[in-house]
Structures are given as structure tokens and as C-alpha cells.
Design a protein around this motif. Structure first.
Motif, PDB file in Angstrom:
ATOM      1  N   TYR A 118       0.838  -1.201   0.000  1.00  0.00           N
ATOM      2  CA  TYR A 118       0.000   0.000   0.000  1.00  0.00           C
ATOM      3  C   TYR A 118       0.873   1.252   0.000  1.00  0.00           C
ATOM      4  CZ  TYR A 118      -3.140   3.679   1.503  1.00  0.00           C
ATOM      5  OH  TYR A 118      -3.837   4.852   1.582  1.00  0.00           O
ATOM      6  N   GLU A 119       1.870   1.240   0.842  1.00  0.00           N
ATOM      7  CA  GLU A 119       2.784   2.383   0.927  1.00  0.00           C
ATOM      8  C   GLU A 119       3.518   2.587  -0.406  1.00  0.00           C
ATOM      9  OE1 GLU A 119       6.311   4.190   3.782  1.00  0.00           O
ATOM     10  OE2 GLU A 119       5.836   2.053   3.909  1.00  0.00           O
ATOM     11  N   VAL A 120       3.940   1.508  -1.029  1.00  0.00           N
ATOM     12  CA  VAL A 120       4.621   1.585  -2.323  1.00  0.00           C
ATOM     13  C   VAL A 120       3.703   2.221  -3.362  1.00  0.00           C
ATOM     14  CG1 VAL A 120       5.517   0.195  -4.247  1.00  0.00           C
ATOM     15  CG2 VAL A 120       6.234  -0.307  -1.897  1.00  0.00           C
ATOM     16  N   ARG A 121       2.423   1.803  -3.382  1.00  0.00           N
ATOM     17  CA  ARG A 121       1.478   2.377  -4.334  1.00  0.00           C
ATOM     18  C   ARG A 121       1.282   3.877  -4.101  1.00  0.00           C
ATOM     19  NH1 ARG A 121      -4.076   0.665  -3.380  1.00  0.00           N
ATOM     20  NH2 ARG A 121      -4.427   2.796  -2.850  1.00  0.00           N
ATOM     21  N   VAL A 122       1.143   4.262  -2.848  1.00  0.00           N
ATOM     22  CA  VAL A 122       0.967   5.684  -2.512  1.00  0.00           C
ATOM     23  C   VAL A 122       2.202   6.484  -2.919  1.00  0.00           C
ATOM     24  CG1 VAL A 122       0.731   7.319  -0.590  1.00  0.00           C
ATOM     25  CG2 VAL A 122      -0.700   5.272  -0.657  1.00  0.00           C
ATOM     26  N   LEU A 123       3.365   5.961  -2.629  1.00  0.00           N
ATOM     27  CA  LEU A 123       4.608   6.653  -2.987  1.00  0.00           C
ATOM     28  C   LEU A 123       4.749   6.789  -4.499  1.00  0.00           C
ATOM     29  CD1 LEU A 123       7.035   5.040  -0.377  1.00  0.00           C
ATOM     30  CD2 LEU A 123       6.248   7.417  -0.420  1.00  0.00           C
ATOM     31  N   ARG A 124       4.399   5.744  -5.233  1.00  0.00           N
ATOM     32  CA  ARG A 124       4.461   5.808  -6.703  1.00  0.00           C
ATOM     33  C   ARG A 124       3.499   6.852  -7.257  1.00  0.00           C
ATOM     34  NH1 ARG A 124       5.005  -0.582  -8.290  1.00  0.00           N
ATOM     35  NH2 ARG A 124       7.232  -0.714  -7.878  1.00  0.00           N
ATOM     36  N   GLU A 125       2.321   6.936  -6.663  1.00  0.00           N
ATOM     37  CA  GLU A 125       1.357   7.959  -7.087  1.00  0.00           C
ATOM     38  C   GLU A 125       1.914   9.364  -6.830  1.00  0.00           C
ATOM     39  OE1 GLU A 125      -2.348   7.121  -5.118  1.00  0.00           O
ATOM     40  OE2 GLU A 125      -2.664   5.281  -6.265  1.00  0.00           O
ATOM     41  N   GLN A 126       2.563   9.532  -5.691  1.00  0.00           N
ATOM     42  CA  GLN A 126       3.162  10.835  -5.370  1.00  0.00           C
ATOM     43  C   GLN A 126       4.272  11.175  -6.363  1.00  0.00           C
ATOM     44  OE1 GLN A 126       4.362  10.474  -1.276  1.00  0.00           O
ATOM     45  NE2 GLN A 126       2.292  10.841  -0.505  1.00  0.00           N
ATOM     46  N   VAL A 127       5.084  10.184  -6.697  1.00  0.00           N
ATOM     47  CA  VAL A 127       6.153  10.394  -7.679  1.00  0.00           C
ATOM     48  C   VAL A 127       5.544  10.776  -9.025  1.00  0.00           C
ATOM     49  CG1 VAL A 127       7.961   9.241  -9.027  1.00  0.00           C
ATOM     50  CG2 VAL A 127       7.883   8.944  -6.541  1.00  0.00           C
ATOM     51  N   TRP A 128       4.483  10.084  -9.417  1.00  0.00           N
ATOM     52  CA  TRP A 128       3.831  10.376 -10.700  1.00  0.00           C
ATOM     53  C   TRP A 128       3.300  11.817 -10.719  1.00  0.00           C
ATOM     54  CZ3 TRP A 128       4.031   8.725 -15.371  1.00  0.00           C
ATOM     55  CH2 TRP A 128       3.057   9.122 -16.288  1.00  0.00           C
ATOM     56  N   GLU A 129       2.668  12.229  -9.641  1.00  0.00           N
ATOM     57  CA  GLU A 129       2.162  13.605  -9.550  1.00  0.00           C
ATOM     58  C   GLU A 129       3.299  14.618  -9.680  1.00  0.00           C
ATOM     59  OE1 GLU A 129      -0.698  15.473  -9.376  1.00  0.00           O
ATOM     60  OE2 GLU A 129      -1.545  13.579 -10.057  1.00  0.00           O
ATOM     61  N   LEU A 130       4.414  14.334  -9.019  1.00  0.00           N
ATOM     62  CA  LEU A 130       5.567  15.236  -9.103  1.00  0.00           C
ATOM     63  C   LEU A 130       6.127  15.273 -10.525  1.00  0.00           C
ATOM     64  CD1 LEU A 130       7.308  14.439  -5.709  1.00  0.00           C
ATOM     65  CD2 LEU A 130       6.146  16.569  -6.349  1.00  0.00           C
ATOM     66  N   LYS A 131       6.131  14.126 -11.198  1.00  0.00           N
ATOM     67  CA  LYS A 131       6.599  14.095 -12.590  1.00  0.00           C
ATOM     68  C   LYS A 131       5.724  14.990 -13.461  1.00  0.00           C
ATOM     69  CE  LYS A 131       8.774   9.545 -12.843  1.00  0.00           C
ATOM     70  NZ  LYS A 131       8.744   8.222 -13.502  1.00  0.00           N
ATOM     71  N   LEU A 132       4.411  14.916 -13.265  1.00  0.00           N
ATOM     72  CA  LEU A 132       3.493  15.759 -14.027  1.00  0.00           C
ATOM     73  C   LEU A 132       3.723  17.245 -13.726  1.00  0.00           C
ATOM     74  CD1 LEU A 132       0.178  13.685 -13.712  1.00  0.00           C
ATOM     75  CD2 LEU A 132       1.739  13.817 -15.676  1.00  0.00           C
ATOM     76  N   GLN A 133       3.943  17.553 -12.458  1.00  0.00           N
ATOM     77  CA  GLN A 133       4.235  18.944 -12.083  1.00  0.00           C
ATOM     78  C   GLN A 133       5.520  19.421 -12.742  1.00  0.00           C
ATOM     79  OE1 GLN A 133       4.245  19.549  -7.818  1.00  0.00           O
ATOM     80  NE2 GLN A 133       2.295  18.477  -7.583  1.00  0.00           N
ATOM     81  N   ARG A 134       6.503  18.540 -12.759  1.00  0.00           N
ATOM     82  CA  ARG A 134       7.793  18.890 -13.349  1.00  0.00           C
ATOM     83  C   ARG A 134       7.645  19.166 -14.846  1.00  0.00           C
ATOM     84  NH1 ARG A 134      12.727  14.823 -12.486  1.00  0.00           N
ATOM     85  NH2 ARG A 134      11.510  13.683 -14.011  1.00  0.00           N
ATOM     86  N   ILE A 135       6.825  18.379 -15.519  1.00  0.00           N
ATOM     87  CA  ILE A 135       6.576  18.600 -16.950  1.00  0.00           C
ATOM     88  C   ILE A 135       5.957  19.980 -17.161  1.00  0.00           C
ATOM     89  CG2 ILE A 135       5.118  17.873 -18.891  1.00  0.00           C
ATOM     90  CD1 ILE A 135       5.592  14.947 -17.877  1.00  0.00           C
ATOM     91  N   GLU A 136       4.994  20.343 -16.335  1.00  0.00           N
ATOM     92  CA  GLU A 136       4.352  21.657 -16.455  1.00  0.00           C
ATOM     93  C   GLU A 136       5.348  22.792 -16.210  1.00  0.00           C
ATOM     94  OE1 GLU A 136       1.302  22.412 -17.643  1.00  0.00           O
ATOM     95  OE2 GLU A 136       1.293  20.269 -18.075  1.00  0.00           O
ATOM     96  N   ILE A 137       6.226  22.598 -15.247  1.00  0.00           N
ATOM     97  CA  ILE A 137       7.252  23.620 -14.964  1.00  0.00           C
ATOM     98  C   ILE A 137       8.175  23.778 -16.169  1.00  0.00           C
ATOM     99  CG2 ILE A 137       9.258  24.172 -13.519  1.00  0.00           C
ATOM    100  CD1 ILE A 137       6.605  24.562 -12.060  1.00  0.00           C
ATOM    101  N   VAL A 138       8.587  22.672 -16.747  1.00  0.00           N
ATOM    102  CA  VAL A 138       9.477  22.738 -17.924  1.00  0.00           C
ATOM    103  C   VAL A 138       8.782  23.461 -19.077  1.00  0.00           C
ATOM    104  CG1 VAL A 138      10.621  21.335 -19.690  1.00  0.00           C
ATOM    105  CG2 VAL A 138      10.863  20.725 -17.281  1.00  0.00           C
TER     106      VAL A 138
END
Length: 104
Positions: free
Chosen positions: A79-99
Motif C-alpha cells: 500500500y505504501e509503495v502504491r501511494v509513494l508511486r502515485e506521489q512520484v507520478w504527480e511530481l513528474k506531471l508537475q515537473r513537466i508543467e514547470i518545464v
């Protein structure tokens, strides 16, 4: 221009006007003229400041992603792994928008 950009521009202008008033109090007409010229080139200066702010956000996102990757490496709870992966994915999307904003 969004509200964050407006705030950055307004803060920059306020700072320049404060410097202008200081130069005036000191009687430094050369400095006053330099500040006036800087204000005429407001777009260039504020654009640079906004890009610097975006790079700071980008760096902050990268640091958070590294932290999450470290947590992922140590976690065995699915469960923790899934939550962490979702957080990483959200950050990746944010990073794309910043770029995208940086490249504008």
C-alpha cells in the motif's frame, strides 16, 4: 499573466521604486537614471526572475522525488509503495508543467 506572475512583477516594480526613492534621498541622479532604465526594461528583468523562480520549483520537485525514491527503496508495504508511486507520478506531471513554463 497569472496571479503569481502578477505578484512577482508587482514586487519587482515595488523594489525598484524603493531603490529609486533611496537614490533620490541620496541625491544620486546617475543611479536614479539607471533605475528608470531598468524599469523601462521591466519585461526582460521580470521574465528572468520568473524563470529563476520556476527553476527553484523544479529543483524542489526533484529533491522531493529523490526523497520518495529513497522511501520506495526501503518500503516493503504494498500500500505504501502504491501511494509513494502515485506521489512520484504527480511530481513528474508537475515537473513537466514547470518545464513547459520555463521553455515559453
Amino acid at each position: 499573466m497569472n496571479s503569481t506572475n502578477n505578484r512577482i512583477v508587482q514586487t519587482w516594480i515595488d523594489d525598484q521604486l524603493d531603490l529609486y526613492n533611496l537614490a533620490k534621498q541620496l541625491g544620486d541622479t546617475v543611479w536614479q537614471e539607471q533605475i528608470v532604465q531598468t524599469l523601462y526594461n521591466k519585461e526582460q528583468h521580470t521574465q528572468k526572475r520568473m524563470q529563476q523562480d520556476l527553476w527553484r520549483v523544479f529543483d524542489s520537485i526533484n529533491r522531493k522525488m529523490l526523497e520518495l525514491f529513497g522511501q520506495l527503496k526501503e518500503s516493503s508495504n504494498s500500500y505504501e509503495v502504491r501511494v509513494l508511486r502515485e506521489q512520484v507520478w504527480e511530481l513528474k506531471l508537475q515537473r513537466i508543467e514547470i518545464v513547459k513554463k520555463i521553455n515559453k
